[in-house]
Design an enzyme around this catalytic site. Structure first.
Site, mmCIF file in Angstrom:
data_model
loop_
_atom_site.group_PDB
_atom_site.id
_atom_site.type_symbol
_atom_site.label_atom_id
_atom_site.label_comp_id
_atom_site.label_asym_id
_atom_site.label_seq_id
_atom_site.Cartn_x
_atom_site.Cartn_y
_atom_site.Cartn_z
ATOM 1 N N LYS A 146 7.627 -2.245 4.929
ATOM 2 C CA LYS A 146 7.794 -2.586 3.398
ATOM 3 C C LYS A 146 8.901 -2.963 2.157
ATOM 4 O O LYS A 146 10.149 -2.438 3.133
ATOM 5 C CB LYS A 146 6.908 -1.283 2.869
ATOM 6 C CG LYS A 146 5.298 -1.013 3.502
ATOM 7 C CD LYS A 146 4.492 -1.763 4.117
ATOM 8 C CE LYS A 146 3.429 -1.891 4.941
ATOM 9 N NZ LYS A 146 2.269 -1.432 4.945
HETATM 10 C C1 LIG Z 1 1.163 -0.623 5.239
HETATM 11 C C2 LIG Z 1 -0.573 -1.010 4.242
HETATM 12 C C3 LIG Z 1 -0.574 0.484 4.567
HETATM 13 C C4 LIG Z 1 -0.506 1.557 4.550
HETATM 14 O O1 LIG Z 1 0.526 1.711 5.877
HETATM 15 P P1 LIG Z 1 1.063 2.989 6.332
HETATM 16 O O2 LIG Z 1 1.666 2.544 7.825
HETATM 17 O O3 LIG Z 1 -0.437 4.370 7.337
HETATM 18 O O4 LIG Z 1 2.315 3.958 5.160
HETATM 19 C C5 LIG Z 1 -2.028 0.339 3.284
HETATM 20 N N1 LIG Z 1 -2.477 -1.153 2.988
HETATM 21 C C6 LIG Z 1 -2.212 -2.587 3.113
HETATM 22 C C7 LIG Z 1 -2.357 -3.730 2.740
HETATM 23 C C8 LIG Z 1 -1.041 -1.532 4.304
HETATM 24 O O5 LIG Z 1 0.065 -3.511 4.731
#
Ligand SMILES: *Cc1c(COP(=O)(O)O)cnc(C)c1O
Length: 415
Positions: free
Chosen positions: A200
């Site tokens: 992210k």
């Molecule tokens: C990455 C992501 C999440 C949460 O991801 P984790 O891997 O659990 O931290 C939630 N929603 C979207 C759209 C994502 O891309």
């Protein structure tokens, strides 16, 4: 016979002889490594340590929210947000048909039914026009996702939620630092949820945060995350008066001080990082504006700046519609740029395992998510947007060349 218009995959000269290097992600900084060492020596590693609380507050402030609750990942944040909003078994939660699975899984984890609603053709975010007709007596909440390089229409969604007395939980996993109409994303809904997973725009390996302006929701989410302890309570100080309300089953969804230290340093750089991403996204958009056949997902209507988890590149114009996206992907790779696809519709993802009786597809299905998400889209990951002008221009040249010569791929034996 090779000229500059012959695609590399059909024997022409590639735009880049070497595969383009994506800037390294996540970033590593020596000063952060030093602070990590200090926290290690301090022995304050978890349990609402000062590093965690300071980061959570700074992150909430940045996005215009009163409270920040730092957690283990960006899925349990959604789960806790839903639970704190009173969503439970039998309730319905509206989610976009095109997103990462976590959005729908969180609803499933609290016993609710995720309801898949299609996305807009331009932004690829939840389509407010379709949300209203998907609402039933069971609907309790909407989770708009600010997907890749766009922002869901928060005004329209909040208006619908208000009219039908629904909760809004913004999934901001792609939108760190993004704004809508002058205020941070995540502060428009009842709760905003972010992920800090490795890929992210802010990354600490794992991690997540809920932000909210609602004191009661903050209090409940704090307890849910920390096995029942309220915010500010020290470990071991629980008594029957200060414990969670009877029936509120709490979890250990804690993150650690180490993640908070990494993220707090990244937060200080977020503004300039996103500014760089914006400049490059606009530059690429301009380069491709006059190339028929290709477009980039439309940015958030009232977002300035917005965040980026990437850019979705679309090949849905009729001039290229007969060329399979897999073929385009290979042709682009042969010119030197390695891209991936999108998630595709959640309900068709290889890892999706919710039984059909436990989710619902809104009437009308999700033709946009299906067509675009599966067949006509590629994703440029955000680290590329951190590159220099030359990198962006080369990416633009590659995408333009392949699009302009896409018709020659129809005779090419690429599968
Ligand atoms: C990455 C992501 C999440 C949460 O991801 P984790 O891997 O659990 O931290 C939630 N929603 C979207 C759209 C994502 O891309």
């Amino acid at each position: 016979m090779s000229d500059s218009n012959t695609l590399a995959i059909t024997g022409g000269t590639p735009i880049s002889n070497e595969p383009l290097k994506c800037p390294h992600w996540p970033p590593t900084v020596q000063a952060t490594a030093d602070r990590l060492a200090e926290v290690y020596m301090s022995r304050q590693w978890s349990f609402n340590s000062p590093s965690e609380l300071e980061f959570a507050q700074a992150f909430a402030d940045y996005h215009g929210a009163k409270h920040g609750i730092f957690m283990a990942n960006g899925t349990v944040t959604l789960q806790c947000a839903l639970k704190a909003c009173g969503v439970g078994p039998g309730d319905e939660v509206i989610v976009p048909a095109l997103t990462w699975m976590a959005t729908a899984l969180a609803a499933h984890y609290v016993g609710a039914i995720p309801v898949f609603v299609d996305v807009e053709l331009d932004t690829l975010c939840l389509d407010p026009k379709l949300v209203e007709q998907a609402i039933t007596e069971k609907t309790k909440a909407i989770i708009p996702v600010h997907l890749y390089g766009s922002t869901a229409d928060l005004e329209a969604i909040n208006a619908i939620a208000k009219k039908h007395d629904l909760r809004v939980i913004e999934d901001c996993a792609h939108m760190h630092g993004g704004t809508w109409n002058g205020r941070g994303v995540g502060s428009w809904g009842d709760v905003g949820s972010f992920s800090f997973q490795q890929s992210k725009t802010m990354a600490s390996g794992e991690g997540g945060i809920c932000i909210t302006n609602d004191d009661d929701l903050a209090e409940t989410i704090h307890r849910l995350k920390h096995i029942g302890y309220a915010a500010g309570m020290a470990q071991g100080e629980a008594s029957t008066d200060t414990g969670p309300p009877m029936g509120l089953t709490c979890y250990n969804f804690r993150a650690t001080a180490f993640q908070a230290v990494i993220l707090h340093d990244q937060l200080k750089e977020l503004k300039s990082l996103i500014e760089r991403y914006e400049v490059n996204a606009v530059r690429l958009q301009k380069r491709l504006a006059d190339v028929p056949g290709i477009r980039i997902q439309t940015r958030g209507r009232l977002s300035d700046p917005q965040g980026y988890y990437g850019l979705i590149i679309l090949f849905d114009h009729e001039s290229v519609a007969s060329v399979p996206v897999k073929t385009l992907l290979k042709a682009i790779a042969a010119e030197g740029l390695n891209l991936g696809g999108t998630y595709g519709p959640v309900a068709e993802h290889a890892l999706f395992s919710i039984k059909p009786q436990n989710y619902r597809i809104a009437e009308g299905g999700y033709p946009v998510a299906k067509k675009i998400g599966t067949d006509r889209a590629l994703t440029l990951p955000h680290p590329y947007l951190g590159g220099d002008d030359q990198l962006i221009d080369t990416i633009g040249d590659i995408l333009a060349k392949v699009t302009q010569n896409a018709n020659t791929l129809l005779e090419c034996p690429v599968s």
